[in-house]
Design a protein around this motif. Structure first.
Motif, mmCIF file in Angstrom:
data_model
loop_
_atom_site.group_PDB
_atom_site.id
_atom_site.type_symbol
_atom_site.label_atom_id
_atom_site.label_comp_id
_atom_site.label_asym_id
_atom_site.label_seq_id
_atom_site.Cartn_x
_atom_site.Cartn_y
_atom_site.Cartn_z
ATOM 1 N N GLN A 131 0.830 -1.197 0.000
ATOM 2 C CA GLN A 131 0.000 0.000 0.000
ATOM 3 C C GLN A 131 0.866 1.250 0.000
ATOM 4 N N ALA A 132 0.305 2.318 -0.504
ATOM 5 C CA ALA A 132 1.021 3.598 -0.491
ATOM 6 C C ALA A 132 1.448 3.940 0.931
ATOM 7 N N GLY A 133 2.661 4.422 1.054
ATOM 8 C CA GLY A 133 3.234 4.726 2.358
ATOM 9 C C GLY A 133 4.023 3.590 2.956
ATOM 10 N N GLY A 134 3.913 2.416 2.365
ATOM 11 C CA GLY A 134 4.608 1.248 2.876
ATOM 12 C C GLY A 134 6.047 1.171 2.393
ATOM 13 N N ARG B 235 14.145 1.163 -13.270
ATOM 14 C CA ARG B 235 12.769 0.682 -13.260
ATOM 15 C C ARG B 235 12.065 1.059 -14.560
ATOM 16 N N GLN B 236 11.043 0.268 -14.869
ATOM 17 C CA GLN B 236 10.256 0.527 -16.062
ATOM 18 C C GLN B 236 8.785 0.340 -15.737
ATOM 19 N N ALA B 237 8.054 1.424 -15.854
ATOM 20 C CA ALA B 237 6.611 1.399 -15.634
ATOM 21 C C ALA B 237 5.921 1.077 -16.954
ATOM 22 N N PRO B 238 4.700 0.568 -16.898
ATOM 23 C CA PRO B 238 3.968 0.237 -18.125
ATOM 24 C C PRO B 238 3.853 1.434 -19.053
ATOM 25 N N GLY B 239 4.224 1.229 -20.307
ATOM 26 C CA GLY B 239 4.116 2.285 -21.294
ATOM 27 C C GLY B 239 5.188 3.341 -21.231
ATOM 28 N N LYS B 240 6.167 3.153 -20.353
ATOM 29 C CA LYS B 240 7.239 4.141 -20.197
ATOM 30 C C LYS B 240 8.598 3.500 -20.455
ATOM 31 N N GLU B 241 9.580 4.355 -20.690
ATOM 32 C CA GLU B 241 10.935 3.859 -20.882
ATOM 33 C C GLU B 241 11.566 3.529 -19.526
ATOM 34 N N ARG B 242 12.556 2.676 -19.574
ATOM 35 C CA ARG B 242 13.281 2.330 -18.355
ATOM 36 C C ARG B 242 14.050 3.553 -17.868
ATOM 37 N N GLU B 243 14.018 3.765 -16.548
ATOM 38 C CA GLU B 243 14.647 4.956 -15.994
ATOM 39 C C GLU B 243 15.535 4.618 -14.812
ATOM 40 N N ASP C 98 15.911 12.091 -8.642
ATOM 41 C CA ASP C 98 15.257 13.085 -7.796
ATOM 42 C C ASP C 98 13.931 12.565 -7.250
ATOM 43 N N SER C 99 13.244 11.748 -8.015
ATOM 44 C CA SER C 99 11.922 11.260 -7.626
ATOM 45 C C SER C 99 11.960 10.308 -6.434
ATOM 46 N N PRO D 176 2.114 5.312 -5.478
ATOM 47 C CA PRO D 176 1.618 4.571 -6.649
ATOM 48 C C PRO D 176 2.501 4.767 -7.885
ATOM 49 N N GLU D 177 3.102 5.930 -8.020
ATOM 50 C CA GLU D 177 3.956 6.178 -9.186
ATOM 51 C C GLU D 177 5.284 5.430 -9.118
ATOM 52 N N ASP D 178 5.563 4.758 -8.017
ATOM 53 C CA ASP D 178 6.739 3.894 -7.938
ATOM 54 C C ASP D 178 6.477 2.516 -8.546
#
Length: 128
Positions: A13-16, A38-46, A62-63, A88-90
């Motif tokens: 859960q968020a905050g965990g 990391r790579q999120a769905p639809g995004k490039e690996r960062e 920075d994130s 959630p954005e992680d």
């Protein structure tokens, strides 16, 4: 050559918090610069974090700065990513990467190109 295997992903859960581990094969682990991407769905690996082979330098996107911490244990041939205050954005597949340097330094690159070896990834899902 080094073989990398990530573990520790899951649903939180968020905050965990979660702690990712990356186990490396080989006898020269201490010479490798280690990174997490990391790579999120639809995004490039960062880039997420990296630690030098001297262990004296670490760098973070920075994130994730102030929430994530990278560390290494050369005796165990392992690198870790402690993730706190997850958002959630992680949510992404997290990859461990290794880059062999001939000498020890504080170099810990953010770009993917120096990294020669990659793991298969571990899924991290953060629910809101």
């Amino acid at each position: 050559q080094v073989h990398l295997v990530e573990s520790g992903g899951g649903l939180v859960q968020a905050g965990g918090s979660l702690r990712l581990s990356c186990a490396a094969s080989g006898r020269t682990f201490s010479r490798y610069v280690m990174g997490w991407f990391r790579q999120a769905p639809g995004k490039e690996r960062e880039f997420v974090a990296a630690i030098s082979n001297s262990g004296g330098s670490a760098d973070y996107a920075d994130s994730v700065k102030a929430r994530f911490a990278i560390s290494r244990d050369n005796a165990k041939n392992a690198v870790y990513l402690q993730m706190n205050s997850l958002k959630p954005e992680d949510t992404a597949v997290y990859y461990c990467a290794a880059y062999l340097r001939p000498g020890y330094s504080d170099y810990a690159p953010r770009t993917q190109s120096p990294y020669d070896y990659w793991g298969q990834g571990t899924q991290v899902t953060v629910s809101s």
